[in-house]
Design a protein around this motif. Structure first.
Motif, PDB file in Angstrom:
ATOM      1  N   ASP A 148       0.828  -1.212   0.000  1.00  0.00           N
ATOM      2  CA  ASP A 148       0.000   0.000   0.000  1.00  0.00           C
ATOM      3  C   ASP A 148       0.861   1.260   0.000  1.00  0.00           C
ATOM      4  OD1 ASP A 148      -2.345  -1.467  -0.061  1.00  0.00           O
ATOM      5  OD2 ASP A 148      -2.667  -1.370   2.107  1.00  0.00           O
ATOM      6  N   ALA A 149       1.918   1.267   0.814  1.00  0.00           N
ATOM      7  CA  ALA A 149       2.798   2.439   0.867  1.00  0.00           C
ATOM      8  C   ALA A 149       3.522   2.636  -0.460  1.00  0.00           C
ATOM      9  CB  ALA A 149       3.807   2.288   2.009  1.00  0.00           C
ATOM     10  N   LEU A 150       4.062   1.560  -1.014  1.00  0.00           N
ATOM     11  CA  LEU A 150       4.768   1.671  -2.295  1.00  0.00           C
ATOM     12  C   LEU A 150       3.817   2.045  -3.423  1.00  0.00           C
ATOM     13  CD1 LEU A 150       7.262  -1.330  -2.073  1.00  0.00           C
ATOM     14  CD2 LEU A 150       7.764   1.123  -1.876  1.00  0.00           C
ATOM     15  N   VAL A 177      -0.554  10.884   1.525  1.00  0.00           N
ATOM     16  CA  VAL A 177       0.552  11.085   2.476  1.00  0.00           C
ATOM     17  C   VAL A 177       0.208  10.421   3.810  1.00  0.00           C
ATOM     18  CG1 VAL A 177       1.777  12.836   3.842  1.00  0.00           C
ATOM     19  CG2 VAL A 177       1.468  13.153   1.376  1.00  0.00           C
ATOM     20  N   ALA A 178      -1.011  10.601   4.265  1.00  0.00           N
ATOM     21  CA  ALA A 178      -1.436   9.980   5.524  1.00  0.00           C
ATOM     22  C   ALA A 178      -1.379   8.458   5.417  1.00  0.00           C
ATOM     23  CB  ALA A 178      -2.846  10.432   5.901  1.00  0.00           C
ATOM     24  N   GLU A 179      -1.818   7.925   4.286  1.00  0.00           N
ATOM     25  CA  GLU A 179      -1.802   6.471   4.099  1.00  0.00           C
ATOM     26  C   GLU A 179      -0.371   5.944   4.086  1.00  0.00           C
ATOM     27  OE1 GLU A 179      -4.844   4.727   3.987  1.00  0.00           O
ATOM     28  OE2 GLU A 179      -5.498   6.746   4.507  1.00  0.00           O
ATOM     29  N   ILE A 180       0.532   6.657   3.441  1.00  0.00           N
ATOM     30  CA  ILE A 180       1.941   6.253   3.391  1.00  0.00           C
ATOM     31  C   ILE A 180       2.528   6.255   4.802  1.00  0.00           C
ATOM     32  CG2 ILE A 180       4.250   6.954   2.618  1.00  0.00           C
ATOM     33  CD1 ILE A 180       2.817   8.026   0.041  1.00  0.00           C
ATOM     34  N   ILE A 181       2.294   7.316   5.538  1.00  0.00           N
ATOM     35  CA  ILE A 181       2.813   7.412   6.909  1.00  0.00           C
ATOM     36  C   ILE A 181       2.310   6.242   7.746  1.00  0.00           C
ATOM     37  CG2 ILE A 181       2.683   8.726   9.073  1.00  0.00           C
ATOM     38  CD1 ILE A 181       2.651  11.296   7.300  1.00  0.00           C
ATOM     39  N   LYS A 182       0.995   6.017   7.745  1.00  0.00           N
ATOM     40  CA  LYS A 182       0.421   4.962   8.581  1.00  0.00           C
ATOM     41  C   LYS A 182       0.962   3.589   8.188  1.00  0.00           C
ATOM     42  CE  LYS A 182      -3.765   6.314   7.699  1.00  0.00           C
ATOM     43  NZ  LYS A 182      -5.225   6.461   7.650  1.00  0.00           N
TER      44      LYS A 182
END
Length: 186
Positions: free
Chosen positions: A99-101, A160-165
């Motif tokens: 998900d982050a990538l 950005v929030a999804e990447i951080i989490k």
């Protein structure tokens, strides 16, 4: 990472999530407004034998707001389409990394491209204070077109929030795997 940085990242993600949640819940009410105005237009046309271009266009405006500004809310809630042939077999940490990538490699670049390619289109509309081509139409076409900039900006912010989490979860530093809330959704 220091505890302070982790705390700040978590707070940033939480703040973005709150903004997206708040915006999504407000925007959802527009669907009720669209239904009411559509019913009004139908009653006016077929029972009162009159019409209103402005009312008809207002439904289009609300529809655009719901879909374009609701996209970040949908991302936050995990409502976007996933191709999960392999994804579902990964551990939660593996899913968080995917998900982050995915957000880093696809979501953010696409949002930036939409912003770049929409900028002149929206700027030109503002430059002439574009209005409806219909005589009785709404005079705010330039505002409607502005949604083409607001939509990728809100998705980018939520991305950005999804990447951080997801990265915090992947590295075991807190956060949450954003796919966890999908378990109950069918």
């Amino acid at each position: 990472m220091t505890h302070t940085l982790i705390y700040l990242l978590e707070q940033l993600a939480r703040g973005i999530d709150c903004f997206t949640e708040w915006m999504g819940r407000i925007i959802a009410w527009l669907t009720l407004g669209m239904m009411a105005i559509t019913c009004t237009v139908v009653v006016m046309r077929y029972f009162l034998e009159t019409g209103s271009i402005a009312l008809q266009e207002s439904v289009t405006y609300m529809h655009a707001v719901v879909f374009l500004l609701g996209a970040a809310y949908t991302l936050k809630r995990g409502g976007h389409v996933r191709v999960d042939i392999l994804y579902q077999k990964f551990s939660l940490r593996g899913q968080a990394l995917v998900d982050a990538l995915g957000a880093l490699l696809f979501l953010i670049p696409v949002c930036i491209l939409i912003l770049i390619f929409s900028w002149d289109y929206v700027a030109n509309s503002w430059a002439v204070s574009e209005v409806s081509k219909e005589a009785q139409g709404l005079p705010w076409v330039y505002l409607l077109k502005t949604l083409l900039l607001v939509m990728p900006a809100t998705i980018l912010l939520q991305g950005v929030a999804e990447i951080i989490k997801n990265l915090l979860f992947f590295f075991g530093l807190g956060g949450e795997h954003t796919g966890e809330h999908l378990e109950g959704i069918v």
